[in-house]
Design an enzyme around this catalytic site. Structure first.
Site: not given
Ligand code: SF4
Ligand code: FE
Length: 484
Positions: A102, A106, A193, A259, A294, A298, A300, A448
């Site tokens: 992570c 974001c 985060t 976190e 958000h 994801y 990500c 997560e």
């Molecule tokens: Fe972390 Fe993914 Fe959330 Fe970005 S979208 S803060 S990388 S878990």
């Molecule tokens: Fe997150």
């Protein structure tokens, strides 16, 4: 050009804070032995700053600000087109590929994009000046390339009760006092985060609020080192392996997430940083738009999935079985799942639209479907990676045994596979897969994925609201000549 270097970023977060780790109060975290636990999460943020400096990634990692006309880090950009929405998810996949964890930046990015349109609409309704205030705040963020955390989730107390009915009013962050200069807030924000690594945070309410709950309807920007803010570092699986001498057993020894449990005790917020104060009618819009952005973010996990697929394929090579048909089929299954995730991230971006404020927003239904898939597929991708790596990922001796002058040669002898494969490389790889499938990185890749940006049921509620089931019933009636 307002792009921070990784080195300048690191210096900029060396400020005294009120942090607790393992029961110990730490203010200069960079000088403390526990910095070894924190450092991988800082390396991840440094990687973002580094990639934004590199020519080959500039089109993904940077954008031209519509507020200042300057080139800014994409994490501080307000989306101006469908292309921007697509480049956002491209950037998130890229960063997942580069860090396998992570990358934390974001949440504030998504909060800013949600606030941009919500403050505009609030001003239209109330003739307030939140939108200009937010733009002024955000111009400073862009100019200084600040890392902004996003703070939404309250501790929530008794889940069956509304905020005003809680025994402890601090179960939801709220305004406790105000004067002509600003407000004072108390409460806690959990699952924060990257909070320690960030310069400032945007705080938002955690749910749509009702009449009588105005003191909870508050959104603002705040420096993370402000007086009254206490951070408690989140414990994660095998985190103390980072304190050991060897690095292999950490798994992903370069990068990691972070976190923080954050407590606000009578924290002062100046007027210029307040973006919502009592407007309960707009809390639902702010929460849902932030959550939608958000859930798009994801993407990500597809980047992390790419790395895990690569790790599983390499483990098969190291075992000499990469050509076996069942191995190849499992890799195909992992790719299929990962690209299905990617398809939804791309789709919700492509189907985005312009808000009245002029900024772009993802498609809400598809963003929720995206995140709902993310609550499931990484578990299956992780299971297949464990399948391909073999049971050795949870039975291997430690790095100390691997390198021991006494027992090490025997560990090396029996961990050996194909002649050309160095045992140390295989060891590192297996620890890396352990880390992603059941160690600290699995919290980011799996848990997560389940709970971040709202737990699965939150997406199902949004899917049912967005899906127009009545419209689908009409389709059948039309075909079958059933009167409406
Ligand atoms: Fe972390 Fe993914 Fe959330 Fe970005 S979208 S803060 S990388 S878990
Ligand atoms: Fe997150």
């Amino acid at each position: 050009m307002p792009l921070k270097t990784p080195e300048a970023y690191l210096e900029s977060i060396k400020r005294e804070i009120n942090l607790y780790m393992f029961g110990e109060k730490i203010s200069r975290f960079w000088d403390h032995p526990y910095y070894k636990i924190i450092e991988p999460s800082i390396n991840t943020i440094k990687k973002i700053y580094e990639l934004a400096q590199r020519d080959e990634y500039k089109h993904i990692m940077t954008a031209k600000s519509h507020l200042t006309g300057e080139v800014v880090n994409r994490f501080t950009h307000i989306h101006q087109s469908i292309d921007d929405l697509l480049l956002k998810v491209e950037m998130q996949r890229l960063l997942g590929q580069k860090t396998a964890c992570c990358f934390q930046r974001c949440v504030g990015f998504d909060a800013a994009n949600a606030l941009y349109s919500v403050t505009f609409e609030m001003d239209k309704r109330y003739e307030s000046s939140y939108h200009d205030r937010f733009k002024d705040y955000w111009i400073e963020v862009q100019k200084n390339d600040l890392f902004i955390a996003g703070s939404m989730t309250d501790s929530k107390g008794d889940r069956s009760k509304r905020p005003i009915d809680q025994t402890d009013p601090d179960a939801y962050l709220h305004i406790v006092d105000e004067n002509d200069k600003g407000i004072f807030v108390s409460g806690a924000k959990v699952h924060q985060t990257g909070f320690l690594n960030s310069h400032q945070a945007i705080v938002m309410p955690t749910l749509a609020l009702k009449k009588g709950e105005e003191k909870y309807a508050v959104s603002f920007g705040v420096e993370t080192a402000t007086k009254g803010i206490t951070m408690i570092y989140g414990r994660q699986t095998s985190d103390t392996r980072k304190l050991e001498d060897g690095i292999y057993d950490v798994g992903n020894f370069k990068y990691g997430g972070q976190e923080i449990f954050v407590i606000f005790d009578n924290v002062f917020v100046p007027k210029k940083n307040i973006f919502m104060k009592g407007e309960i009618e707009f809390t639902g819009a702010l929460v849902n738009r932030f959550a939608g952005y958000h859930r798009q973010s994801y993407a990500c996990k597809t980047g992390v999935g790419d790395v895990l697929i690569g790790a599983a394929a390499l483990a098969a090579q190291y075992n000499g079985v990469e050509m076996a048909s069942h191995i190849r089929d499992k890799l195909v299954e992992m790719i299929h799942l990962n690209e299905t995730l990617w398809s939804c991230a791309v789709a919700c971006s492509t189907k985005g639209f312009m808000r009245e404020a002029g900024n772009y927003e993802m498609d809400m239904l598809l963003a929720n479907v995206n995140k709902q898939n993310v609550t499931r597929f990484p578990y299956e991708i992780g299971r297949l990676a464990e399948d391909l790596a073999g049971g050795i990922i949870c039975t291997m001796p430690s790095q100390q045994d691997l390198e021991s002058s006494e027992i090490g040669p025997l560990v090396q002898k029996y961990l050996a596979t194909c002649d050309e494969v160095p045992v140390n490389d295989r060891y590192k790889l297996l620890r890396f897969i352990e880390n992603l499938s059941m160690g600290v990185a699995s919290l980011s890749y799996k848990t997560e994925s389940l709970h971040g940006a709202g737990s699965p049921q939150a997406q199902r509620i949004m899917i049912s609201r967005q899906a127009n089931i009545d419209g689908k019933i009409e389709l059948v009636k039309d075909i079958l000549d059933i009167p409406s």
